[in-house]
Design an enzyme around this catalytic site. Sequence first.
Site, PDB file in Angstrom:
ATOM      1  N   LYS A   1       9.332  53.122 -36.019  1.00  0.00           N
ATOM      2  CA  LYS A   1       8.638  52.278 -36.415  1.00  0.00           C
ATOM      3  C   LYS A   1       9.254  51.643 -37.709  1.00  0.00           C
ATOM      4  O   LYS A   1       9.051  51.124 -38.838  1.00  0.00           O
ATOM      5  CB  LYS A   1       7.669  52.958 -36.987  1.00  0.00           C
ATOM      6  CG  LYS A   1       6.459  53.355 -35.636  1.00  0.00           C
ATOM      7  CD  LYS A   1       5.187  54.227 -36.637  1.00  0.00           C
ATOM      8  CE  LYS A   1       4.288  53.902 -34.987  1.00  0.00           C
ATOM      9  NZ  LYS A   1       4.720  55.149 -33.965  1.00  0.00           N
TER      10      LYS A   1
HETATM   11  C1  LIG Z   1       3.957  54.648 -32.929  1.00  0.00           C
HETATM   12  C2  LIG Z   1       4.890  55.077 -31.056  1.00  0.00           C
HETATM   13  C3  LIG Z   1       4.817  54.938 -30.310  1.00  0.00           C
HETATM   14  C4  LIG Z   1       4.203  53.932 -29.961  1.00  0.00           C
HETATM   15  O1  LIG Z   1       3.915  52.627 -30.109  1.00  0.00           O
HETATM   16  P1  LIG Z   1       2.564  51.680 -30.165  1.00  0.00           P
HETATM   17  O2  LIG Z   1       3.740  50.322 -30.621  1.00  0.00           O
HETATM   18  O3  LIG Z   1       1.698  51.787 -30.914  1.00  0.00           O
HETATM   19  O4  LIG Z   1       3.256  51.329 -28.254  1.00  0.00           O
HETATM   20  C5  LIG Z   1       5.435  55.552 -29.335  1.00  0.00           C
HETATM   21  N1  LIG Z   1       6.725  56.902 -29.612  1.00  0.00           N
HETATM   22  C6  LIG Z   1       6.587  56.838 -30.967  1.00  0.00           C
HETATM   23  C7  LIG Z   1       7.653  57.421 -31.390  1.00  0.00           C
HETATM   24  C8  LIG Z   1       5.698  56.381 -31.912  1.00  0.00           C
HETATM   25  O5  LIG Z   1       6.161  57.072 -33.171  1.00  0.00           O
END
Ligand SMILES: *Cc1c(COP(=O)(O)O)cnc(C)c1O
Length: 469
Positions: free
Chosen positions: A112
Amino acid sequence: MRYISTRGNAPALNFEDVLLAGLASDGGLYVPENLPRFTQEEIASWAGLPYHELAFRVMRPFVEGSISDTDFKQILEETYGAFAHSAIAPLRQLNANEWVMELFHGPTLAFKDFALQLLGRLLDHILLKRDERVVIIGATSGDTGSAAIEGCRRCENVDIFILHPHQRVSEVQRRQMTTILGENIHNIAIEGNFDDCQEMVKASFADQSFLKGTRLVAVNSINWARIMAQIVYYFHASLQLGAPARSVAFSVPTGNFGDIFAGYLARNMGLPISQLVVATNRNDILHRFMSGNQYFKETLHASLSPSMDIMVSSNFERLLFDLHGRNGVALAELMSTFKATGKLSVEEDRWVEARKLFDSLAVSDEDTCATIADVFKRTGEVLDPHTAIGVKAARECRRNLSTPMVVLGTAHPVKFPDAVEKAGIGKALELPAHLSDLFQREERCTVLPNAIEAVQAFVAQHGNRGRPL
Ligand SMILES: *Cc1c(COP(=O)(O)O)cnc(C)c1O
């Protein structure tokens, strides 16, 4: 570039306004009106570029008209210059033709950061230009909160309020949020669960009168800028593995369908991606759609991969929009059916179209641990549980062994010690250097009752760098 709503009944916006928008006024999500498309020659000429320069080329059409080339280049250089690995998104080979793309070298150790580090800088740039202040209110069960706070901590014109369920996030995750101190940063622990937090955020978007005219900005993955930033690393990995002369497959640990939707867009922009694997935990609404054209809400189950514990995938509507020939009226109808009944399916030929590209698998906690253990035994690499789900799904769903398979490594294993321990990895994991004193740092957090009035009063009281709005 102009952006339109998936439900066809909201004004089109430019990039600047889409960055500051949450949902469209008709309840839809914003998508580009026309996706840029690159030629194979153009893509081939980008091989070997540093990450930020590739990012500039891939994202430039999306911001055109809102941010100058010079400013955008500088923003991207700063954004990705702060990552701990000089390759930014290094590929690590696990097996013959199987790689993990490590997306956890940003400040909060999850993918993220790629989007939220950029989002913070873009907001700062545009808000300073407009001489406007905004408030961000977000809910988190873990990774989003710290990434959003890290992304916005230096923003002059942003006050950020992150709600997490009191005593229901891990200590590492809590400390990653509460130890970032600043007069514009507010951590709120709600005496309730994650859904309570999310409901309060939704209600605050629906009625913003408590903000006295200050604009409210979304940082969850419905924000277009987050999707945009994630397109870049699909190009980055593919170019290293021989694209565009060769096609590449990706397996993506998926919750809200944000990260994998970025891969789908990369393909529509000209990158030869031959397969996308939707990898979920037992909260498998997306797997139910991909495997049987049944998209319906079920109860939420807590899993070892909490960042994918969702009942509904908020970005899935963006794919449905394309599957329906970008017909906003049809989509508004479909989504109102879903709202009323909690389920939807699409016409057979549309589903078949989706299945040409997407495969899927739901992975249990047991198989998650078994995959962590197996990869550790064979390679010495410790995977986080989300990435392990991606690896398991890649291995089960792979169509062609001669096509490189890249699994998105979405988080650093140190964030999820429970799963790693359950997998029987005896090795103690260390926090990376920039977080090594995390457990000694001062924390700042306010505990509030599970009541929206209390939260909104707190925001109104502190929303202007700690002073009342
Ligand atoms: C947010 C997150 C996901 C999922 O991502 P999306 O964009 O919601 O599909 C998967 N793995 C981790 C570690 C995350 O923080």
